[in-house]
Design a protein around this motif. Structure first.
Motif, PDB file in Angstrom:
ATOM      1  N   VAL A  87       0.299 -19.609   1.463  1.00  0.00           N
ATOM      2  CA  VAL A  87      -0.316 -18.408   2.021  1.00  0.00           C
ATOM      3  C   VAL A  87      -1.794 -18.719   2.260  1.00  0.00           C
ATOM      4  O   VAL A  87      -2.496 -19.158   1.352  1.00  0.00           O
ATOM      5  N   GLU A  88      -2.209 -18.520   3.499  1.00  0.00           N
ATOM      6  CA  GLU A  88      -3.581 -18.862   3.892  1.00  0.00           C
ATOM      7  C   GLU A  88      -4.231 -17.633   4.516  1.00  0.00           C
ATOM      8  O   GLU A  88      -4.307 -17.508   5.737  1.00  0.00           O
ATOM      9  N   PRO A  89      -4.685 -16.702   3.644  1.00  0.00           N
ATOM     10  CA  PRO A  89      -5.154 -15.414   4.161  1.00  0.00           C
ATOM     11  C   PRO A  89      -6.372 -15.531   5.069  1.00  0.00           C
ATOM     12  O   PRO A  89      -6.503 -14.775   6.022  1.00  0.00           O
ATOM     13  N   ARG A 138      -1.969  -8.706   0.088  1.00  0.00           N
ATOM     14  CA  ARG A 138      -0.833  -8.776  -0.829  1.00  0.00           C
ATOM     15  C   ARG A 138       0.281  -9.608  -0.220  1.00  0.00           C
ATOM     16  O   ARG A 138       0.510  -9.558   0.983  1.00  0.00           O
ATOM     17  N   SER A 139       0.961 -10.373  -1.056  1.00  0.00           N
ATOM     18  CA  SER A 139       2.195 -11.010  -0.613  1.00  0.00           C
ATOM     19  C   SER A 139       3.241 -10.794  -1.693  1.00  0.00           C
ATOM     20  O   SER A 139       2.903 -10.473  -2.837  1.00  0.00           O
ATOM     21  N   ASP A 188      -2.729  -6.988   5.678  1.00  0.00           N
ATOM     22  CA  ASP A 188      -1.782  -8.114   5.693  1.00  0.00           C
ATOM     23  C   ASP A 188      -2.219  -9.251   4.774  1.00  0.00           C
ATOM     24  O   ASP A 188      -1.406 -10.043   4.329  1.00  0.00           O
ATOM     25  N   MET A 189      -3.541  -9.341   4.534  1.00  0.00           N
ATOM     26  CA  MET A 189      -4.017 -10.464   3.707  1.00  0.00           C
ATOM     27  C   MET A 189      -4.161 -10.087   2.240  1.00  0.00           C
ATOM     28  O   MET A 189      -4.412 -10.930   1.389  1.00  0.00           O
ATOM     29  N   ASN A 206      -8.135  -6.395   5.817  1.00  0.00           N
ATOM     30  CA  ASN A 206      -6.884  -6.420   6.581  1.00  0.00           C
ATOM     31  C   ASN A 206      -5.718  -6.336   5.598  1.00  0.00           C
ATOM     32  O   ASN A 206      -5.521  -7.254   4.791  1.00  0.00           O
ATOM     33  N   HIS A 246      -6.694 -20.241  -0.830  1.00  0.00           N
ATOM     34  CA  HIS A 246      -5.309 -20.325  -0.381  1.00  0.00           C
ATOM     35  C   HIS A 246      -4.433 -20.446  -1.616  1.00  0.00           C
ATOM     36  O   HIS A 246      -4.918 -20.821  -2.689  1.00  0.00           O
ATOM     37  N   ASP A 266     -13.190 -18.585   0.734  1.00  0.00           N
ATOM     38  CA  ASP A 266     -11.813 -18.090   0.654  1.00  0.00           C
ATOM     39  C   ASP A 266     -10.911 -18.993  -0.192  1.00  0.00           C
ATOM     40  O   ASP A 266     -11.241 -20.149  -0.462  1.00  0.00           O
TER      41      ASP A 266
END
Ligand code: PA5
Ligand code: MN
Length: 191
Positions: free
Chosen positions: A58-60, A8-9, A5-6, A3, A68, A66
């Motif tokens: 950020v909690e993809p 890159r920030s 959205d998850m 996805n 965070h 996983d």
């Protein structure tokens, strides 16, 4: 599934903001009981209630493997001789370790082994990484004159447990002595 959205920030190390991330802002009034010198704390609070730090998390994803991460921005300042600090916590899932990456400013991390009470301070600065082992309470101080920013990366299932620290606090405090950070026992500061 990848996805986008998850994957890159984008963060702003000056404002401490991560686009689209949940943010927590802590003011001086949120830190009651954290500073050893409660009289200096009350005097400072009577004069104003400044922002001390913010954390954008950020909690993809929340799966078993996983990760965070959070961007912390801690402002410079002191209450008495004690540097501005974060509340500090243990991870709710105690074995969870964490990496802290220094981005801007000069910081120190106070680490306390939950089982033995052994305490250490470790510099947190740009180009430096601090490893926080599991079962270790951790708190961050800004020991410089500019905002401290850092990235903390931890297992998704780590969780934040503030209750043990709120009850007993850290055994040690980090104060400014002769212009430098120094660690001392909390009970000795109050003598
Ligand atoms: O997860 C972490 O350890 C950090 O992102 C902290 O949450 C951050 O430094 C703020 O500290 P605290 O959670 O103790 O208020
Ligand atoms: Mn943590």
């Amino acid at each position: 599934m990848l996805n986008p959205d998850m994957l890159r920030s984008r963060f702003d190390p000056v404002t401490g903001e991560i686009a689209g991330a949940r943010a927590v802002r802590r003011h001086l009034s949120d830190l009651r009981g954290c500073f050893a010198d409660s009289q200096a704390y009350e005097v400072a609070l009577a004069a104003g209630n400044p922002l001390i730090y913010s954390v954008g998390a950020v909690e993809p994803a929340d799966g078993e493997g996983d990760l965070h991460y959070g961007l912390g921005l801690l402002l410079p300042g002191r209450i008495g001789n004690e540097y501005y600090l974060t509340k500090g916590h243990l991870h709710a899932w105690r074995p969870a370790a964490e990496f802290y990456f220094g981005l801007t400013g000069e910081g120190v991390m106070l680490l306390e082994d939950e089982a033995t009470g052994e305490s250490r301070i470790v510099p947190l600065s740009p180009n430096g990484v601090v490893y926080v082992p599991g079962c270790t309470a951790h708190r961050t101080m800004n020991v410089g004159t500019t905002p401290l920013t850092y990235l903390g990366v931890y297992p998704a299932k780590a969780g934040h447990d503030y209750s043990a620290i709120a009850k007993n606090s850290f055994r040690c405090v980090v104060i400014e002595r002769d212009g430098k950070p120094a660690m001392m026992k909390r009970k000795d500061l109050l003598k």
